[in-house]
Design a protein around this motif. Structure first.
Motif, PDB file in Angstrom:
ATOM      1  N   ALA A 205      57.601 110.983  52.384  1.00 58.77           N
ATOM      2  CA  ALA A 205      59.002 111.342  52.629  1.00 58.77           C
ATOM      3  C   ALA A 205      59.617 110.388  53.650  1.00 58.77           C
ATOM      4  N   GLY A 206      60.864 109.968  53.374  1.00 57.10           N
ATOM      5  CA  GLY A 206      61.567 109.046  54.256  1.00 57.10           C
ATOM      6  C   GLY A 206      61.464 107.599  53.822  1.00 57.10           C
ATOM      7  N   GLU A 207      60.579 107.292  52.883  1.00 51.60           N
ATOM      8  CA  GLU A 207      60.444 105.921  52.390  1.00 51.60           C
ATOM      9  C   GLU A 207      61.307 105.714  51.147  1.00 51.60           C
ATOM     10  N   THR A 208      61.597 104.460  50.856  1.00 51.02           N
ATOM     11  CA  THR A 208      62.356 104.090  49.663  1.00 51.02           C
ATOM     12  C   THR A 208      61.488 103.196  48.793  1.00 51.02           C
ATOM     13  N   VAL A 209      61.462 103.484  47.501  1.00 49.94           N
ATOM     14  CA  VAL A 209      60.759 102.620  46.559  1.00 49.94           C
ATOM     15  C   VAL A 209      61.781 101.999  45.612  1.00 49.94           C
ATOM     16  N   THR A 210      61.538 100.751  45.251  1.00 45.61           N
ATOM     17  CA  THR A 210      62.465 100.017  44.398  1.00 45.61           C
ATOM     18  C   THR A 210      61.719  99.438  43.208  1.00 45.61           C
ATOM     19  N   PHE A 211      62.293  99.613  42.028  1.00 45.17           N
ATOM     20  CA  PHE A 211      61.781  98.994  40.806  1.00 45.17           C
ATOM     21  C   PHE A 211      62.871  98.039  40.307  1.00 45.17           C
ATOM     22  N   GLU A 212      62.473  96.867  39.885  1.00 43.15           N
ATOM     23  CA  GLU A 212      63.465  95.920  39.379  1.00 43.15           C
ATOM     24  C   GLU A 212      62.885  95.101  38.229  1.00 43.15           C
ATOM     25  N   TRP A 213      63.630  95.056  37.139  1.00 43.89           N
ATOM     26  CA  TRP A 213      63.236  94.296  35.958  1.00 43.89           C
ATOM     27  C   TRP A 213      64.335  93.296  35.606  1.00 43.89           C
ATOM     28  N   ILE A 214      63.940  92.149  35.052  1.00 40.87           N
ATOM     29  CA  ILE A 214      64.886  91.278  34.352  1.00 40.87           C
ATOM     30  C   ILE A 214      64.538  91.403  32.874  1.00 40.87           C
ATOM     31  N   VAL A 215      65.519  91.836  32.082  1.00 40.31           N
ATOM     32  CA  VAL A 215      65.306  92.044  30.654  1.00 40.31           C
ATOM     33  C   VAL A 215      66.252  91.157  29.857  1.00 40.31           C
ATOM     34  N   GLN A 216      65.933  90.978  28.577  1.00 37.53           N
ATOM     35  CA  GLN A 216      66.830  90.247  27.684  1.00 37.53           C
ATOM     36  C   GLN A 216      66.724  90.842  26.285  1.00 37.53           C
ATOM     37  N   PRO A 217      67.842  90.839  25.535  1.00 35.04           N
ATOM     38  CA  PRO A 217      67.783  91.315  24.151  1.00 35.04           C
ATOM     39  C   PRO A 217      66.968  90.360  23.282  1.00 35.04           C
ATOM     40  N   THR A 218      66.261  90.921  22.324  1.00 26.48           N
ATOM     41  CA  THR A 218      65.520  90.124  21.347  1.00 26.48           C
ATOM     42  C   THR A 218      66.357  89.988  20.076  1.00 26.48           C
ATOM     43  N   ASP A 219      65.845  89.229  19.105  1.00 25.91           N
ATOM     44  CA  ASP A 219      66.551  89.084  17.823  1.00 25.91           C
ATOM     45  C   ASP A 219      66.719  90.422  17.112  1.00 25.91           C
ATOM     46  N   LYS A 220      65.841  91.385  17.386  1.00 30.43           N
ATOM     47  CA  LYS A 220      65.941  92.708  16.751  1.00 30.43           C
ATOM     48  C   LYS A 220      67.199  93.449  17.178  1.00 30.43           C
ATOM     49  N   ALA A 221      67.776  93.072  18.325  1.00 30.69           N
ATOM     50  CA  ALA A 221      68.958  93.753  18.846  1.00 30.69           C
ATOM     51  C   ALA A 221      70.258  93.180  18.303  1.00 30.69           C
ATOM     52  N   ALA A 222      70.211  91.998  17.681  1.00 31.73           N
ATOM     53  CA  ALA A 222      71.418  91.298  17.253  1.00 31.73           C
ATOM     54  C   ALA A 222      72.260  92.150  16.312  1.00 31.73           C
ATOM     55  N   GLY A 223      73.533  92.271  16.642  1.00 25.77           N
ATOM     56  CA  GLY A 223      74.469  93.004  15.802  1.00 25.77           C
ATOM     57  C   GLY A 223      74.520  94.499  16.061  1.00 25.77           C
ATOM     58  N   TRP A 224      73.831  94.971  17.087  1.00 27.65           N
ATOM     59  CA  TRP A 224      73.773  96.401  17.373  1.00 27.65           C
ATOM     60  C   TRP A 224      74.318  96.709  18.761  1.00 27.65           C
ATOM     61  N   THR A 225      74.721  97.961  18.944  1.00 27.09           N
ATOM     62  CA  THR A 225      74.965  98.504  20.281  1.00 27.09           C
ATOM     63  C   THR A 225      73.810  99.452  20.564  1.00 27.09           C
ATOM     64  N   ILE A 226      73.065  99.170  21.626  1.00 37.27           N
ATOM     65  CA  ILE A 226      71.811  99.878  21.871  1.00 37.27           C
ATOM     66  C   ILE A 226      71.803 100.499  23.257  1.00 37.27           C
ATOM     67  N   PRO A 227      71.559 101.808  23.357  1.00 38.33           N
ATOM     68  CA  PRO A 227      71.390 102.435  24.663  1.00 38.33           C
ATOM     69  C   PRO A 227      70.052 102.027  25.282  1.00 38.33           C
ATOM     70  N   LEU A 228      70.119 101.478  26.480  1.00 43.29           N
ATOM     71  CA  LEU A 228      68.930 101.116  27.249  1.00 43.29           C
ATOM     72  C   LEU A 228      68.682 102.242  28.246  1.00 43.29           C
ATOM     73  N   ASN A 229      67.554 102.912  28.111  1.00 44.94           N
ATOM     74  CA  ASN A 229      67.273 104.118  28.889  1.00 44.94           C
ATOM     75  C   ASN A 229      66.259 103.862  29.991  1.00 44.94           C
ATOM     76  N   ILE A 230      66.336 104.703  31.019  1.00 47.54           N
ATOM     77  CA  ILE A 230      65.331 104.680  32.074  1.00 47.54           C
ATOM     78  C   ILE A 230      64.847 106.106  32.294  1.00 47.54           C
ATOM     79  N   ALA A 231      63.536 106.264  32.371  1.00 46.92           N
ATOM     80  CA  ALA A 231      62.937 107.588  32.547  1.00 46.92           C
ATOM     81  C   ALA A 231      62.083 107.583  33.809  1.00 46.92           C
ATOM     82  N   PHE A 232      62.133 108.685  34.532  1.00 43.46           N
ATOM     83  CA  PHE A 232      61.350 108.852  35.747  1.00 43.46           C
ATOM     84  C   PHE A 232      60.483 110.092  35.636  1.00 43.46           C
TER      85      PHE A 232
END
Length: 200
Positions: A104-131
Protein backbone atom coordinates in the motif's frame (compact mmCIF):
# COMPACT_ATOMS: atom_id res chain seq x y z
CA UNK A 1 -42.31 0.18 -26.13
CA UNK A 2 -39.40 0.43 -28.58
CA UNK A 3 -38.77 3.99 -27.43
CA UNK A 4 -38.54 2.83 -23.80
CA UNK A 5 -36.01 0.12 -24.75
CA UNK A 6 -33.94 2.66 -26.70
CA UNK A 7 -33.94 5.08 -23.78
CA UNK A 8 -32.94 2.32 -21.35
CA UNK A 9 -30.11 1.25 -23.67
CA UNK A 10 -28.96 4.86 -23.91
CA UNK A 11 -28.84 5.20 -20.11
CA UNK A 12 -26.78 1.99 -19.85
CA UNK A 13 -24.35 3.21 -22.53
CA UNK A 14 -23.96 6.60 -20.83
CA UNK A 15 -23.42 4.91 -17.46
CA UNK A 16 -20.74 2.61 -18.83
CA UNK A 17 -19.09 5.42 -20.77
CA UNK A 18 -18.95 7.81 -17.85
CA UNK A 19 -17.66 5.16 -15.45
CA UNK A 20 -15.20 3.48 -17.79
CA UNK A 21 -12.27 5.41 -16.29
CA UNK A 22 -13.59 5.52 -12.72
CA UNK A 23 -10.49 3.59 -11.81
CA UNK A 24 -10.97 3.98 -8.08
CA UNK A 25 -11.98 1.31 -5.60
CA UNK A 26 -10.99 0.13 -2.14
CA UNK A 27 -7.83 -1.57 -3.44
CA UNK A 28 -6.36 0.81 -6.02
CA UNK A 29 -6.85 3.92 -8.08
CA UNK A 30 -5.20 4.78 -11.33
CA UNK A 31 -5.42 5.74 -14.96
CA UNK A 32 -4.78 4.25 -18.39
CA UNK A 33 -3.42 6.35 -21.24
CA UNK A 34 -3.36 5.91 -25.02
CA UNK A 35 -0.61 8.13 -26.47
CA UNK A 36 -0.80 10.32 -23.35
CA UNK A 37 -4.59 10.73 -23.64
CA UNK A 38 -6.59 9.42 -20.71
CA UNK A 39 -8.68 6.44 -21.74
CA UNK A 40 -11.13 5.55 -23.10
CA UNK A 41 -10.09 7.16 -26.46
CA UNK A 42 -12.86 6.84 -29.05
CA UNK A 43 -11.30 8.66 -32.03
CA UNK A 44 -7.91 6.93 -32.32
CA UNK A 45 -6.50 6.18 -35.77
CA UNK A 46 -3.34 4.23 -36.57
CA UNK A 47 -1.97 2.98 -39.85
CA UNK A 48 -0.62 -0.55 -40.13
CA UNK A 49 2.76 -0.56 -38.40
CA UNK A 50 2.23 2.83 -36.71
CA UNK A 51 3.35 2.66 -33.08
CA UNK A 52 1.29 3.86 -30.12
CA UNK A 53 1.84 3.79 -26.38
CA UNK A 54 -0.51 2.24 -23.83
CA UNK A 55 0.34 3.10 -20.21
CA UNK A 56 -1.37 2.03 -17.00
CA UNK A 57 -0.51 3.76 -13.73
CA UNK A 58 -1.90 2.04 -10.63
CA UNK A 59 -1.65 3.46 -7.10
CA UNK A 60 -2.06 0.78 -4.42
CA UNK A 61 -4.30 1.47 -1.45
CA UNK A 62 -3.72 -2.03 -0.02
CA UNK A 63 -1.13 -4.79 -0.33
CA UNK A 64 -2.19 -5.82 -3.83
CA UNK A 65 -0.59 -7.85 -6.62
CA UNK A 66 -1.51 -6.50 -10.07
CA UNK A 67 -1.87 -8.51 -13.28
CA UNK A 68 -2.82 -6.92 -16.59
CA UNK A 69 -3.12 -7.84 -20.28
CA UNK A 70 -4.00 -6.23 -23.60
CA UNK A 71 -6.48 -7.79 -26.02
CA UNK A 72 -8.68 -6.89 -28.98
CA UNK A 73 -12.44 -7.38 -29.19
CA UNK A 74 -13.34 -10.09 -31.69
CA UNK A 75 -10.00 -11.89 -31.47
CA UNK A 76 -9.55 -14.70 -28.96
CA UNK A 77 -6.59 -14.75 -26.61
CA UNK A 78 -5.18 -17.85 -28.30
CA UNK A 79 -5.57 -16.53 -31.86
CA UNK A 80 -2.07 -16.30 -33.38
CA UNK A 81 -3.21 -13.71 -35.95
CA UNK A 82 -3.84 -10.74 -33.65
CA UNK A 83 -4.67 -7.25 -35.00
CA UNK A 84 -1.99 -5.67 -32.79
CA UNK A 85 1.50 -6.65 -31.72
CA UNK A 86 3.76 -5.40 -28.94
CA UNK A 87 7.00 -3.74 -30.04
CA UNK A 88 8.16 -3.14 -26.49
CA UNK A 89 6.61 -3.76 -23.10
CA UNK A 90 6.20 -6.02 -20.08
CA UNK A 91 4.24 -8.68 -22.01
CA UNK A 92 3.32 -9.78 -25.50
CA UNK A 93 -0.15 -8.99 -26.85
CA UNK A 94 -2.79 -11.06 -24.94
CA UNK A 95 -0.11 -12.31 -22.50
CA UNK A 96 -0.23 -11.27 -18.84
CA UNK A 97 2.15 -8.77 -17.24
CA UNK A 98 2.48 -8.98 -13.46
CA UNK A 99 3.74 -6.82 -10.62
CA UNK A 100 3.89 -8.76 -7.35
CA UNK A 101 5.11 -7.91 -3.86
CA UNK A 102 4.21 -4.21 -3.81
CA UNK A 103 2.59 -2.66 -0.75
CA UNK A 104 0.00 0.00 0.00
CA UNK A 105 1.22 3.49 -0.93
CA UNK A 106 3.31 2.33 -3.89
CA UNK A 107 2.59 2.95 -7.57
CA UNK A 108 3.11 0.38 -10.30
CA UNK A 109 3.32 1.30 -13.97
CA UNK A 110 2.85 -0.87 -17.06
CA UNK A 111 3.74 0.51 -20.47
CA UNK A 112 3.59 -1.04 -23.93
CA UNK A 113 4.38 0.20 -27.42
CA UNK A 114 1.97 -1.51 -29.81
CA UNK A 115 1.30 -1.35 -33.54
CA UNK A 116 -1.52 -2.61 -35.78
CA UNK A 117 -0.75 -5.64 -37.93
CA UNK A 118 -2.00 -6.34 -41.47
CA UNK A 119 -4.93 -8.23 -39.88
CA UNK A 120 -6.26 -4.91 -38.56
CA UNK A 121 -6.28 -3.11 -41.93
CA UNK A 122 -9.68 -1.72 -42.84
CA UNK A 123 -11.23 -2.28 -39.41
CA UNK A 124 -12.13 -0.30 -36.32
CA UNK A 125 -10.95 -2.42 -33.40
CA UNK A 126 -11.47 -1.94 -29.66
CA UNK A 127 -8.15 -2.35 -27.85
CA UNK A 128 -8.91 -3.58 -24.33
CA UNK A 129 -7.00 -3.70 -21.08
CA UNK A 130 -7.85 -6.11 -18.27
CA UNK A 131 -6.64 -6.09 -14.68
CA UNK A 132 -6.79 -8.46 -11.76
CA UNK A 133 -6.10 -6.95 -8.34
CA UNK A 134 -5.15 -9.71 -5.92
CA UNK A 135 -5.57 -8.67 -2.31
CA UNK A 136 -2.84 -10.59 -0.48
CA UNK A 137 -4.40 -9.86 2.93
CA UNK A 138 -7.77 -11.36 1.96
CA UNK A 139 -6.45 -13.92 -0.52
CA UNK A 140 -8.93 -12.91 -3.24
CA UNK A 141 -8.65 -11.53 -6.77
CA UNK A 142 -10.81 -8.79 -8.24
CA UNK A 143 -11.02 -8.42 -12.06
CA UNK A 144 -11.60 -5.13 -13.88
CA UNK A 145 -11.46 -4.40 -17.62
CA UNK A 146 -12.47 -1.82 -20.22
CA UNK A 147 -11.67 -0.56 -23.71
CA UNK A 148 -8.57 1.63 -23.72
CA UNK A 149 -9.10 2.87 -27.29
CA UNK A 150 -11.34 2.23 -30.27
CA UNK A 151 -8.84 2.35 -33.13
CA UNK A 152 -9.60 2.92 -36.80
CA UNK A 153 -6.92 1.21 -38.89
CA UNK A 154 -7.06 2.32 -42.55
CA UNK A 155 -5.67 0.00 -45.21
CA UNK A 156 -2.41 1.97 -45.31
CA UNK A 157 1.10 1.29 -44.03
CA UNK A 158 2.92 3.69 -41.74
CA UNK A 159 6.12 5.18 -43.15
CA UNK A 160 7.08 7.65 -40.43
CA UNK A 161 9.73 7.46 -37.72
CA UNK A 162 9.65 4.69 -35.13
CA UNK A 163 8.26 5.81 -31.80
CA UNK A 164 10.40 5.00 -28.78
CA UNK A 165 9.83 5.41 -25.08
CA UNK A 166 11.27 4.26 -21.80
CA UNK A 167 9.17 2.40 -19.31
CA UNK A 168 9.22 4.32 -16.01
CA UNK A 169 9.85 2.51 -12.76
CA UNK A 170 7.36 2.44 -9.92
CA UNK A 171 6.99 5.66 -7.94
CA UNK A 172 5.17 6.65 -4.79
CA UNK A 173 2.93 9.31 -6.35
CA UNK A 174 -0.81 8.96 -6.76
CA UNK A 175 -2.09 9.38 -10.34
CA UNK A 176 -4.50 12.14 -11.23
CA UNK A 177 -8.15 11.33 -11.69
CA UNK A 178 -10.44 12.26 -14.57
CA UNK A 179 -13.86 11.60 -15.99
CA UNK A 180 -13.74 11.34 -19.77
CA UNK A 181 -16.82 10.16 -21.54
CA UNK A 182 -19.29 13.02 -21.26
CA UNK A 183 -18.48 14.15 -24.80
CA UNK A 184 -18.94 10.60 -26.03
CA UNK A 185 -22.22 10.31 -24.15
CA UNK A 186 -23.41 13.50 -25.86
CA UNK A 187 -22.42 12.15 -29.26
CA UNK A 188 -24.28 8.89 -28.60
CA UNK A 189 -27.34 10.85 -27.54
CA UNK A 190 -27.15 12.96 -30.71
CA UNK A 191 -26.92 9.86 -32.93
CA UNK A 192 -29.86 8.28 -31.13
CA UNK A 193 -31.99 11.40 -31.57
CA UNK A 194 -31.18 11.55 -35.31
CA UNK A 195 -32.16 7.89 -35.74
CA UNK A 196 -35.40 8.44 -33.83
CA UNK A 197 -36.22 11.56 -35.87
CA UNK A 198 -35.71 9.69 -39.15
CA UNK A 199 -38.02 6.87 -38.01
CA UNK A 200 -40.75 9.38 -37.19
Amino acid sequence: MKLVKIIMLLYVMIYLTCNVSAFDNEFVNGSVYFNDRKCTVYDAELKVGEPATIKAVVYLKKNVDVSTALSASGWGYKNVNQPFEVIKGPSEFTDTAREFGHNAGETVTFEWIVQPTDKAAGWTIPLNIAFTFYDRDEGEGYPFSFTAASILVPDEHYSGPTRTTTVPSSTDQSPSQGSPGFGVAGALLGILLVVMARRN
